[in-house]
Design a protein around this motif. Structure first.
Motif, PDB file in Angstrom:
ATOM      1  N   ASP A  78     -23.223  -8.029 -24.488  1.00  7.93           N
ATOM      2  CA  ASP A  78     -22.239  -9.108 -24.490  1.00  7.93           C
ATOM      3  C   ASP A  78     -21.129  -8.907 -25.506  1.00  7.93           C
ATOM      4  N   GLN A  79     -21.296  -7.939 -26.409  1.00  6.89           N
ATOM      5  CA  GLN A  79     -20.336  -7.797 -27.495  1.00  6.89           C
ATOM      6  C   GLN A  79     -19.430  -6.576 -27.377  1.00  6.89           C
ATOM      7  N   LEU A  80     -19.682  -5.704 -26.403  1.00  8.22           N
ATOM      8  CA  LEU A  80     -18.892  -4.472 -26.295  1.00  8.22           C
ATOM      9  C   LEU A  80     -18.504  -4.236 -24.841  1.00  8.22           C
ATOM     10  N   GLU A  81     -17.228  -3.923 -24.634  1.00  2.50           N
ATOM     11  CA  GLU A  81     -16.757  -3.597 -23.284  1.00  2.50           C
ATOM     12  C   GLU A  81     -15.628  -2.582 -23.375  1.00  2.50           C
ATOM     13  N   ALA A  82     -15.709  -1.548 -22.559  1.00  2.00           N
ATOM     14  CA  ALA A  82     -14.638  -0.567 -22.427  1.00  2.00           C
ATOM     15  C   ALA A  82     -14.094  -0.657 -21.007  1.00  2.00           C
ATOM     16  N   SER A  83     -12.767  -0.647 -20.867  1.00  2.15           N
ATOM     17  CA  SER A  83     -12.176  -0.811 -19.536  1.00  2.15           C
ATOM     18  C   SER A  83     -10.918   0.025 -19.400  1.00  2.15           C
ATOM     19  N   ALA A  84     -10.585   0.339 -18.151  1.00  3.33           N
ATOM     20  CA  ALA A  84      -9.396   1.134 -17.851  1.00  3.33           C
ATOM     21  C   ALA A  84      -8.843   0.702 -16.504  1.00  3.33           C
ATOM     22  N   ARG A  85      -7.533   0.886 -16.326  1.00  6.01           N
ATOM     23  CA  ARG A  85      -6.906   0.609 -15.043  1.00  6.01           C
ATOM     24  C   ARG A  85      -5.888   1.705 -14.745  1.00  6.01           C
ATOM     25  N   LEU A  86      -6.026   2.314 -13.572  1.00  4.32           N
ATOM     26  CA  LEU A  86      -5.135   3.376 -13.115  1.00  4.32           C
ATOM     27  C   LEU A  86      -4.139   2.788 -12.130  1.00  4.32           C
ATOM     28  N   ILE A  87      -2.865   3.130 -12.277  1.00  2.00           N
ATOM     29  CA  ILE A  87      -1.818   2.552 -11.445  1.00  2.00           C
ATOM     30  C   ILE A  87      -0.967   3.643 -10.827  1.00  2.00           C
ATOM     31  N   TRP A  88      -0.546   3.407  -9.588  1.00  2.00           N
ATOM     32  CA  TRP A  88       0.442   4.254  -8.918  1.00  2.00           C
ATOM     33  C   TRP A  88       1.420   3.356  -8.182  1.00  2.00           C
ATOM     34  N   GLU A  89       2.704   3.658  -8.308  1.00  2.00           N
ATOM     35  CA  GLU A  89       3.699   2.939  -7.509  1.00  2.00           C
ATOM     36  C   GLU A  89       4.766   3.902  -7.015  1.00  2.00           C
ATOM     37  N   GLY A  90       4.975   3.892  -5.698  1.00  2.00           N
ATOM     38  CA  GLY A  90       6.056   4.655  -5.089  1.00  2.00           C
ATOM     39  C   GLY A  90       7.093   3.725  -4.503  1.00  2.00           C
ATOM     40  N   ARG A  91       8.282   4.275  -4.257  1.00  2.00           N
ATOM     41  CA  ARG A  91       9.380   3.491  -3.694  1.00  2.00           C
ATOM     42  C   ARG A  91      10.110   4.291  -2.621  1.00  2.00           C
ATOM     43  N   HIS A  92      10.718   3.571  -1.699  1.00  2.00           N
ATOM     44  CA  HIS A  92      11.649   4.158  -0.743  1.00  2.00           C
ATOM     45  C   HIS A  92      12.881   3.281  -0.689  1.00  2.00           C
ATOM     46  N   TYR A  93      14.044   3.870  -1.021  1.00  2.00           N
ATOM     47  CA  TYR A  93      15.312   3.148  -1.001  1.00  2.00           C
ATOM     48  C   TYR A  93      16.047   3.441   0.308  1.00  2.00           C
ATOM     49  N   GLN A  94      16.254   2.427   1.127  1.00  2.00           N
ATOM     50  CA  GLN A  94      17.113   2.565   2.296  1.00  2.00           C
ATOM     51  C   GLN A  94      18.580   2.432   1.905  1.00  2.00           C
ATOM     52  N   ASP A  95      18.863   1.567   0.947  1.00  2.00           N
ATOM     53  CA  ASP A  95      20.195   1.410   0.353  1.00  2.00           C
ATOM     54  C   ASP A  95      20.014   1.249  -1.148  1.00  2.00           C
ATOM     55  N   PRO A  96      20.898   1.834  -1.937  1.00  2.00           N
ATOM     56  CA  PRO A  96      22.077   2.611  -1.557  1.00  2.00           C
ATOM     57  C   PRO A  96      21.728   4.068  -1.249  1.00  2.00           C
ATOM     58  N   ALA A  97      22.701   4.794  -0.726  1.00  2.00           N
ATOM     59  CA  ALA A  97      22.535   6.227  -0.515  1.00  2.00           C
ATOM     60  C   ALA A  97      22.569   6.945  -1.856  1.00  2.00           C
ATOM     61  N   ALA A  98      21.859   8.064  -1.937  1.00  2.00           N
ATOM     62  CA  ALA A  98      21.820   8.823  -3.186  1.00  2.00           C
ATOM     63  C   ALA A  98      23.216   9.265  -3.613  1.00  2.00           C
ATOM     64  N   SER A  99      24.075   9.561  -2.649  1.00  2.00           N
ATOM     65  CA  SER A  99      25.435  10.013  -2.961  1.00  2.00           C
ATOM     66  C   SER A  99      26.288   8.917  -3.579  1.00  2.00           C
ATOM     67  N   SER A 100      25.871   7.647  -3.403  1.00  2.00           N
ATOM     68  CA  SER A 100      26.641   6.524  -3.947  1.00  2.00           C
ATOM     69  C   SER A 100      26.233   6.162  -5.368  1.00  2.00           C
ATOM     70  N   TRP A 101      25.074   6.654  -5.814  1.00  2.00           N
ATOM     71  CA  TRP A 101      24.577   6.287  -7.132  1.00  2.00           C
ATOM     72  C   TRP A 101      25.484   6.861  -8.216  1.00  2.00           C
ATOM     73  N   PRO A 102      25.847   6.070  -9.230  1.00  2.00           N
ATOM     74  CA  PRO A 102      26.837   6.533 -10.214  1.00  2.00           C
ATOM     75  C   PRO A 102      26.345   7.633 -11.142  1.00  2.00           C
ATOM     76  N   VAL A 103      25.025   7.821 -11.234  1.00  2.00           N
ATOM     77  CA  VAL A 103      24.468   8.852 -12.107  1.00  2.00           C
ATOM     78  C   VAL A 103      23.660   9.817 -11.255  1.00  2.00           C
ATOM     79  N   ALA A 104      23.826  11.115 -11.476  1.00  2.00           N
ATOM     80  CA  ALA A 104      23.118  12.120 -10.685  1.00  2.00           C
ATOM     81  C   ALA A 104      21.612  12.015 -10.896  1.00  2.00           C
ATOM     82  N   GLY A 105      20.855  12.283  -9.825  1.00  2.00           N
ATOM     83  CA  GLY A 105      19.402  12.327  -9.940  1.00  2.00           C
ATOM     84  C   GLY A 105      18.675  11.192  -9.254  1.00  2.00           C
ATOM     85  N   PHE A 106      19.376  10.298  -8.565  1.00  2.00           N
ATOM     86  CA  PHE A 106      18.739   9.175  -7.886  1.00  2.00           C
ATOM     87  C   PHE A 106      17.865   9.672  -6.729  1.00  2.00           C
TER      88      PHE A 106
END
Length: 462
Positions: A78-106
Motif C-alpha cells: 500500500d505504500q509503494l507504487e511504480a508506474s509508467a505511461r507510453l504515448i504515441w501521436e501522429g498527425r495528417h494535415y490536409q490543409d495547409p499544403a507543405a509549400s504554403s508553410w512559412p518555415v521549411a520542414g513542415f
C-alpha cells in the motif's frame, strides 16, 4: 504523399491499436500488484482564419490527430507504487499544403513521437506518517489549473507532464494538505526518458525550474475550499537560430523567456447554498522577465446557479482579468500564465494568441462570460458559452507583433462556443466542439476576419 512517412504513421496507429487490445486483455486477467490500461484518442480538427487574416496561405487548417497511450503500474504494497505511461501521436494535415508553410520542414504526414509521458515512483504515507512523495515524470494540476496544469504547451494537448518531485503532507485532523513541489522542465524531449523513435522535439520555448508551495484547507469555512500558494519560476532561454521550434511535424518561430518570476495567490471555491456556488482566485506576480522588472496581477472567478432539476441545468457567469503591459512604462506589467498555457475557456484562441504573445499564452485580457450547461441525455452534456473579450493595454510581447494591433481600440471581439460531451459506456466517449470569433477593433484592419474552430473526437478506453 511520402510513402515512408505514411508507412510509419500507419505502423504507429496499428501498434497503438494492438497494444490497446493486449492491455485490455491483461487488465481483465491481471491480479495482485499489476495494473494495466490504455486509450486511443481520434480527432478531426477544422480551423478557419488562424491569425484572423483570410488572405494568408496558412489561415485554414484541416488535420487529424491519432493519439494512443498504454500504461501500467506495479504496487507490491500500500505504500509503494511504480508506474509508467507510453504515448504515441501522429498527425495528417490536409490543409495547409507543405509549400504554403512559412518555415521549411513542415510535414503533412507526421509519423509521431513515441516516448514516456509518465515515469514515476510513489511513496505513500511513509512509515505510517502523513507524508507522501512522488518522484519522476508526472501530471500536476493545482486548483482549476489556472496557473499549474500544462508543462509542455508546444505539443498541443499531446502531453501535459512535469519532471518533478512532489511532497504532500496531509493534516487530516485540520482538513489541510500541504504540497511542496520542485519542477525541472527541459525545453525538448532530449533528456531521459528519451523518445523511442529517436526524434527530439521542442516542448517549451525555454528551460524551466521552479518551486511551488501550495496549501489547501476544507475545514475553516463550511462548504468552502481555501487555497493559498507561493510559486517561483526560473526561465533559461533555449536559443535556437531564429527561435524556430519544431513539434508535431511543424516548425514555427516562438521566442524564449529568461528571468525569475515570483507569484503569491489565494483561491476560494464555495458552495454558498444548495443552488449557488462561487469560486475566485487572485495572484500577484513580481520579479524579472526578459531583462525587465515584472509587476503583474490576475483575477479569475465564476458564479454558478444550479436549478437542481432532472436535466441538471446550470447557469454561470465568469469574470477574468489579466494585466497587460503598459507601453509607457519601463517595467513589464503583462500577466504571465506560468504553467497555465492551455485552452481553459477557448480552443480557438489558443491559435490566435501568437498575434501578440505565444501559443496558449493568455495575457492582457478582460473577459466576461455567461454560459449554460445541461444534461440533455443520460449519456450527453451540452455546454453553451458567450465571451466578451477586451485587451487591458495596447501592447504586445515583441515590437514586431505591434503591426497586428490597430492602436485604435481595446475590444478583442465576441466569442461563441458550444460543446456536446458524451460518455456512451465505460469504454467509449467523445465530443463535438464549435467556436466562432467575431474580432473587434483591437486588431489591425488586416486581422479582422471572422474565425471558427470545429473538432470531433472519439476516445476508446480499456
Amino acid at each position: 504523399m511520402n510513402s515512408k512517412k505514411t508507412s510509419l504513421l500507419a505502423a504507429g496507429l496499428g501498434a497503438t491499436l494492438a497494444c490497446s487490445v493486449v492491455s485490455a486483455e491483461q487488465a481483465e486477467q491481471s491480479s495482485g500488484p499489476f495494473k494495466w490500461g490504455a486509450d486511443l484518442r481520434l480527432r478531426q480538427v477544422w480551423i478557419d482564419n488562424v491569425g484572423l487574416n483570410a488572405d494568408s496561405a496558412t489561415a485554414d487548417r484541416n488535420f487529424e490527430r491519432y493519439r494512443g497511450r498504454l500504461w501500467g503500474s506495479y504496487s507490491p504494497d500500500d505504500q509503494l507504487e511504480a508506474s509508467a505511461r507510453l504515448i504515441w501521436e501522429g498527425r495528417h494535415y490536409q490543409d495547409p499544403a507543405a509549400s504554403s508553410w512559412p518555415v521549411a520542414g513542415f510535414e503533412t504526414w507526421y509519423s509521431g513521437g513515441l516516448f514516456f509521458d509518465q515515469l514515476k515512483v510513489d511513496f505513500k504515507q511513509i512509515g505510517g506518517s502523513p507524508l507522501s512523495l512522488r518522484l519522476g515524470r508526472q501530471d500536476i494540476v493545482l486548483g482549476n489549473g489556472w496557473l499549474v496544469l500544462e508543462g509542455t504547451p508546444i505539443d498541443g494537448s499531446r502531453t501535459i507532464y512535469f519532471d518533478a518531485a512532489r511532497a504532500t503532507y496531509n493534516l487530516e485532523s485540520l482538513g489541510t494538505t500541504l504540497d511542496l513541489i520542485y519542477l525541472d522542465q527541459s525545453a525538448n524531449t532530449g533528456r531521459f526518458p528519451q523518445p523511442l523513435n529517436g526524434t527530439v522535439e521542442d516542448q517549451i520555448e525555454q528551460y524551466e525550474t521552479g518551486v511551488i508551495l501550495y496549501g489547501r484547507n476544507k475545514s475553516l469555512i463550511e462548504g468552502t475550499d481555501l487555497d493559498g500558494y507561493f510559486i517561483y519560476k526560473h526561465n533559461r532561454p533555449n536559443l535556437t537560430p531564429g527561435n524556430i521550434r519544431v513539434n508535431n511535424g511543424a516548425p514555427f518561430p516562438s521566442p524564449s523567456d529568461s528571468g525569475d518570476i515570483y507569484a503569491a495567490g489565494m483561491r476560494a471555491d464555495s458552495k454558498l447554498t444548495s443552488s449557488w456556488a462561487l469560486r475566485a482566485e487572485t495572484v500577484y506576480e513580481w520579479g524579472t522577465r526578459n531583462d525587465r522588472d515584472l509587476s503583474a496581477f490576475g483575477f479569475n472567478s465564476r458564479l454558478t446557479y444550479s436549478f437542481n432539476d432532472a436535466l441538471k441545468n446550470q447557469l454561470h457567469a465568469d469574470f477574468e482579468y489579466l494585466s497587460g503591459d503598459d507601453p509607457d512604462s519601463a517595467g513589464d506589467q503583462a500577466f504571465d500564465p506560468l504553467w497555465g498555457r492551455w485552452p481553459q475557456w477557448s480552443e480557438l484562441m489558443v491559435y490566435q494568441w501568437p498575434l501578440e504573445s505565444r501559443v496558449g499564452e493568455a495575457t492582457n485580457l478582460q473577459r466576461f462570460n455567461v454560459g449554460w450547461i445541461s444534461q440533455v441525455h443520460p449519456t450527453t452534456q451540452l455546454l453553451v458559452d458567450y465571451h466578451a473579450l477586451w485587451a487591458d493595454e495596447q501592447s504586445t510581447r515583441t515590437a514586431a507583433q505591434m503591426v497586428n494591433l490597430s492602436g485604435d481600440g481595446n475590444f478583442r471581439g465576441h466569442l461563441f462556443a458550444a460543446w456536446l460531451k458524451s460518455k456512451f459506456s465505460q469504454h467509449v466517449s467523445g465530443h463535438l466542439v464549435a467556436e466562432y470569433l467575431l474580432p473587434g477593433d483591437y486588431y489591425a484592419d488586416n486581422r479582422q476576419s471572422d474565425s471558427f474552430f470545429v473538432r470531433a473526437e472519439v476516445v476508446l478506453t480499456w
